[in-house]
Write a protein that holds these residues in place. Structure first.
Motif, PDB file in Angstrom:
ATOM      1  N   ASP A   1      17.151  20.789 -40.409  1.00  0.00           N
ATOM      2  CA  ASP A   1      18.021  21.234 -39.313  1.00  0.00           C
ATOM      3  C   ASP A   1      17.206  22.137 -38.394  1.00  0.00           C
ATOM      4  OD1 ASP A   1      19.905  22.403 -37.646  1.00  0.00           O
ATOM      5  OD2 ASP A   1      21.425  22.594 -39.207  1.00  0.00           O
ATOM      6  N   ARG A   2      16.596  21.543 -37.358  1.00  0.00           N
ATOM      7  CA  ARG A   2      15.682  22.301 -36.500  1.00  0.00           C
ATOM      8  C   ARG A   2      16.369  23.464 -35.773  1.00  0.00           C
ATOM      9  NH1 ARG A   2      12.941  22.184 -31.474  1.00  0.00           N
ATOM     10  NH2 ARG A   2      10.713  22.621 -31.727  1.00  0.00           N
ATOM     11  N   PRO A   3      17.535  23.259 -35.180  1.00  0.00           N
ATOM     12  CA  PRO A   3      18.187  24.407 -34.537  1.00  0.00           C
ATOM     13  C   PRO A   3      18.430  25.570 -35.506  1.00  0.00           C
ATOM     14  CG  PRO A   3      19.191  22.372 -33.793  1.00  0.00           C
ATOM     15  CD  PRO A   3      18.269  22.003 -34.918  1.00  0.00           C
ATOM     16  N   TYR A   4      18.847  25.256 -36.729  1.00  0.00           N
ATOM     17  CA  TYR A   4      19.062  26.319 -37.717  1.00  0.00           C
ATOM     18  C   TYR A   4      17.746  27.028 -38.046  1.00  0.00           C
ATOM     19  CZ  TYR A   4      19.858  28.716 -42.116  1.00  0.00           C
ATOM     20  OH  TYR A   4      19.892  29.677 -43.099  1.00  0.00           O
ATOM     21  N   ALA A   5      16.682  26.249 -38.283  1.00  0.00           N
ATOM     22  CA  ALA A   5      15.393  26.840 -38.639  1.00  0.00           C
ATOM     23  C   ALA A   5      14.902  27.793 -37.557  1.00  0.00           C
ATOM     24  CB  ALA A   5      14.358  25.742 -38.898  1.00  0.00           C
ATOM     25  N   ILE A   6      15.111  27.434 -36.291  1.00  0.00           N
ATOM     26  CA  ILE A   6      14.638  28.252 -35.176  1.00  0.00           C
ATOM     27  C   ILE A   6      15.576  29.430 -34.902  1.00  0.00           C
ATOM     28  CG2 ILE A   6      14.215  28.259 -32.689  1.00  0.00           C
ATOM     29  CD1 ILE A   6      13.254  25.356 -32.962  1.00  0.00           C
ATOM     30  N   GLN A   7      16.861  29.140 -34.760  1.00  0.00           N
ATOM     31  CA  GLN A   7      17.800  30.161 -34.299  1.00  0.00           C
ATOM     32  C   GLN A   7      18.204  31.144 -35.390  1.00  0.00           C
ATOM     33  OE1 GLN A   7      21.019  27.872 -32.591  1.00  0.00           O
ATOM     34  NE2 GLN A   7      19.609  26.712 -31.285  1.00  0.00           N
ATOM     35  N   GLU A   8      18.292  30.687 -36.644  1.00  0.00           N
ATOM     36  CA  GLU A   8      18.759  31.551 -37.713  1.00  0.00           C
ATOM     37  C   GLU A   8      17.638  32.153 -38.551  1.00  0.00           C
ATOM     38  OE1 GLU A   8      21.852  32.457 -37.970  1.00  0.00           O
ATOM     39  OE2 GLU A   8      22.437  31.168 -36.301  1.00  0.00           O
ATOM     40  N   GLU A   9      16.553  31.383 -38.749  1.00  0.00           N
ATOM     41  CA  GLU A   9      15.495  31.874 -39.630  1.00  0.00           C
ATOM     42  C   GLU A   9      14.231  32.262 -38.877  1.00  0.00           C
ATOM     43  OE1 GLU A   9      15.235  31.469 -43.364  1.00  0.00           O
ATOM     44  OE2 GLU A   9      17.104  30.423 -43.806  1.00  0.00           O
ATOM     45  N   GLY A  10      14.205  32.022 -37.545  1.00  0.00           N
ATOM     46  CA  GLY A  10      13.096  32.504 -36.743  1.00  0.00           C
ATOM     47  C   GLY A  10      11.820  31.709 -36.847  1.00  0.00           C
ATOM     48  N   TYR A  11      11.890  30.465 -37.333  1.00  0.00           N
ATOM     49  CA  TYR A  11      10.700  29.617 -37.419  1.00  0.00           C
ATOM     50  C   TYR A  11      10.523  28.839 -36.111  1.00  0.00           C
ATOM     51  CZ  TYR A  11      10.715  30.429 -42.487  1.00  0.00           C
ATOM     52  OH  TYR A  11      10.687  30.998 -43.728  1.00  0.00           O
ATOM     53  N   PRO A  12       9.306  28.377 -35.826  1.00  0.00           N
ATOM     54  CA  PRO A  12       9.103  27.575 -34.616  1.00  0.00           C
ATOM     55  C   PRO A  12       9.455  26.103 -34.770  1.00  0.00           C
ATOM     56  CG  PRO A  12       7.009  27.979 -35.678  1.00  0.00           C
ATOM     57  CD  PRO A  12       8.035  28.778 -36.443  1.00  0.00           C
ATOM     58  N   GLY A  13       9.828  25.689 -35.961  1.00  0.00           N
ATOM     59  CA  GLY A  13      10.174  24.292 -36.181  1.00  0.00           C
ATOM     60  C   GLY A  13      10.595  24.079 -37.619  1.00  0.00           C
ATOM     61  N   LEU A  14      10.739  22.823 -38.016  1.00  0.00           N
ATOM     62  CA  LEU A  14      11.097  22.506 -39.390  1.00  0.00           C
ATOM     63  C   LEU A  14       9.968  22.904 -40.336  1.00  0.00           C
ATOM     64  CD1 LEU A  14      12.716  18.967 -38.956  1.00  0.00           C
ATOM     65  CD2 LEU A  14      13.875  21.170 -39.220  1.00  0.00           C
ATOM     66  N   VAL A  15      10.316  23.484 -41.459  1.00  0.00           N
ATOM     67  CA  VAL A  15       9.338  24.017 -42.405  1.00  0.00           C
ATOM     68  C   VAL A  15       8.999  22.965 -43.457  1.00  0.00           C
ATOM     69  CG1 VAL A  15       8.858  25.846 -44.072  1.00  0.00           C
ATOM     70  CG2 VAL A  15      10.242  26.340 -42.041  1.00  0.00           C
ATOM     71  N   VAL A  16       7.710  22.750 -43.700  1.00  0.00           N
ATOM     72  CA  VAL A  16       7.258  21.807 -44.727  1.00  0.00           C
ATOM     73  C   VAL A  16       7.466  22.441 -46.107  1.00  0.00           C
ATOM     74  CG1 VAL A  16       5.333  20.428 -45.587  1.00  0.00           C
ATOM     75  CG2 VAL A  16       5.548  20.884 -43.127  1.00  0.00           C
ATOM     76  N   GLN A  17       8.044  21.690 -47.029  1.00  0.00           N
ATOM     77  CA  GLN A  17       8.326  22.207 -48.362  1.00  0.00           C
ATOM     78  C   GLN A  17       7.035  22.573 -49.089  1.00  0.00           C
ATOM     79  OE1 GLN A  17       9.386  19.286 -47.083  1.00  0.00           O
ATOM     80  NE2 GLN A  17      11.483  18.783 -47.723  1.00  0.00           N
ATOM     81  N   GLY A  18       7.036  23.725 -49.759  1.00  0.00           N
ATOM     82  CA  GLY A  18       5.872  24.141 -50.540  1.00  0.00           C
ATOM     83  C   GLY A  18       5.499  23.143 -51.624  1.00  0.00           C
ATOM     84  N   PRO A  19       6.461  22.698 -52.453  1.00  0.00           N
ATOM     85  CA  PRO A  19       6.094  21.726 -53.487  1.00  0.00           C
ATOM     86  C   PRO A  19       5.641  20.382 -52.930  1.00  0.00           C
ATOM     87  CG  PRO A  19       8.466  22.127 -53.456  1.00  0.00           C
ATOM     88  CD  PRO A  19       7.841  23.181 -52.606  1.00  0.00           C
ATOM     89  N   LEU A  20       6.069  20.033 -51.708  1.00  0.00           N
ATOM     90  CA  LEU A  20       5.537  18.818 -51.077  1.00  0.00           C
ATOM     91  C   LEU A  20       4.052  18.982 -50.804  1.00  0.00           C
ATOM     92  CD1 LEU A  20       5.574  16.098 -49.651  1.00  0.00           C
ATOM     93  CD2 LEU A  20       6.524  17.222 -47.633  1.00  0.00           C
ATOM     94  N   MET A  21       3.644  20.120 -50.246  1.00  0.00           N
ATOM     95  CA  MET A  21       2.221  20.343 -50.004  1.00  0.00           C
ATOM     96  C   MET A  21       1.450  20.385 -51.317  1.00  0.00           C
ATOM     97  SD  MET A  21       2.015  22.932 -46.726  1.00  0.00           S
ATOM     98  CE  MET A  21       3.155  24.184 -47.340  1.00  0.00           C
ATOM     99  N   ALA A  22       2.032  20.993 -52.347  1.00  0.00           N
ATOM    100  CA  ALA A  22       1.378  21.009 -53.660  1.00  0.00           C
ATOM    101  C   ALA A  22       1.238  19.596 -54.210  1.00  0.00           C
ATOM    102  CB  ALA A  22       2.173  21.891 -54.622  1.00  0.00           C
ATOM    103  N   THR A  23       2.266  18.765 -54.015  1.00  0.00           N
ATOM    104  CA  THR A  23       2.210  17.374 -54.451  1.00  0.00           C
ATOM    105  C   THR A  23       1.120  16.609 -53.715  1.00  0.00           C
ATOM    106  OG1 THR A  23       4.548  17.324 -55.070  1.00  0.00           O
ATOM    107  CG2 THR A  23       3.524  15.217 -54.527  1.00  0.00           C
ATOM    108  N   LEU A  24       0.982  16.863 -52.417  1.00  0.00           N
ATOM    109  CA  LEU A  24      -0.065  16.198 -51.645  1.00  0.00           C
ATOM    110  C   LEU A  24      -1.456  16.615 -52.120  1.00  0.00           C
ATOM    111  CD1 LEU A  24       1.555  16.446 -48.093  1.00  0.00           C
ATOM    112  CD2 LEU A  24       1.369  14.402 -49.528  1.00  0.00           C
ATOM    113  N   LEU A  25      -1.612  17.874 -52.534  1.00  0.00           N
ATOM    114  CA  LEU A  25      -2.894  18.317 -53.097  1.00  0.00           C
ATOM    115  C   LEU A  25      -3.160  17.631 -54.435  1.00  0.00           C
ATOM    116  CD1 LEU A  25      -2.955  22.158 -52.325  1.00  0.00           C
ATOM    117  CD2 LEU A  25      -4.280  20.353 -51.215  1.00  0.00           C
TER     118      LEU A  25
END
Length: 275
Positions: free
Chosen positions: A191-215
């Motif tokens: 939910d990009r609007p939620y990520a930006i407006q409510e949590e202050g991120y510049p976009g959708l956040v990549v899941q930590g375990p997804l990045m760990a899985t890719l490693l």
């Protein structure tokens, strides 16, 4: 300070089965060929929490109650994990996972009050422990501002010191598929609007375990399937959809150093492994 004594040692057990359908969906998500080997990292898609939709809070996590919800601070992040791969999983395995709260600690940081929860997981096949994991989760106060930070530039970092390299641009479908695989309804991942407006991120956040899985997948490409005996990772900074990240690694004897690097050359995730 809160009294968390009643929560320390609290356990729950969940059950699952490694099915061909799960294996195919997992491999399709990370663009990995399907083989008889069960990829390391698939255990994060097993024995998942399943709170009813009616019990979810504004951010998509369960609003209250449940095994991992003793904390009132609203922002939750999987900060790090240390995993021991004792025995490879196999197709058709009947899985049980025993999770135990090992510690809860309150701290103060630059972003305000923090609560760190450490959870020990044992993934079992019958009476045999196949995977042991110590997971660290951090809870934070609400974002103080809705103004998003700037995304990293499109420059390419210097990766000369890394033997293994792979560029990935995490797309919205990739994030969506991984959230579906892990039954993760946290809105910062879809939910990009939620990520930006409510949590202050510049976009959708990549899941930590997804990045760990890719490693883990990068290591499997270089070393072969199920070669790692241990793997630990720590998130250093968030990564965002549609912004390139670089999976890198190098081997020295039995020790593997891995990382996710951003366009600015800074580490997004640091990881260590052994074979």
């Amino acid at each position: 300070m809160s009294d968390w004594a009643d929560w320390i040692g609290k356990s729950e057990t969940r059950h699952d089965v490694i099915t061909p359908a799960l294996l195919h969906r997992f491999c399709a998500t990370i663009n990995r060929p399907v083989t008889e080997d069960i990829p390391q990292g698939l255990h994060w898609c097993l024995c998942l929490p399943d709170a009813p939709t009616a019990e979810l809070g504004v951010d998509g996590h369960p609003a209250k109650g449940g095994f991992l919800q003793p904390i009132l601070l609203p922002r939750r992040m999987w900060a790090s994990s240390s995993v021991s791969f004792d025995h490879p999983l196999q197709l058709g395995d009947q899985i049980s996972r025993v999770s135990t709260i090992a510690s809860i600690e309150e701290k103060s940081g630059k972003s305000g009050e923090l609560v760190f929860v450490t959870v020990d997981h044992e993934t079992r096949v019958g009476q045999q422990v196949a995977i042991r994991e110590r997971q660290n989760i951090v809870y934070r106060e609400p974002a103080k501002t809705a103004a998003p930070a700037s995304l990293a530039s499109n420059e390419t970092p210097d990766l000369e010191s890394w033997d293994w390299q792979q560029q990935i641009i995490p797309s919205e479908p990739l994030l969506f598929r991984y959230s579906a695989l892990t039954f993760n309804s946290h809105r910062i991942h879809y939910d990009r609007p939620y990520a930006i407006q409510e949590e202050g991120y510049p976009g959708l956040v990549v899941q930590g375990p997804l990045m760990a899985t890719l490693l883990l997948n990068l290591a499997a490409k270089e070393l072969g399937a199920n070669r790692l005996t241990s793997f630990s990772f720590r998130g250093q900074a968030p990564a965002f959809a549609n912004t390139a990240i670089y999976l890198v690694g190098k081997k020295q004897d039995e020790n593997i150093t891995l990382a996710v690097i951003g366009n600015d050359g800074k580490e997004i995730m640091a990881a260590q492994a052994t074979i």
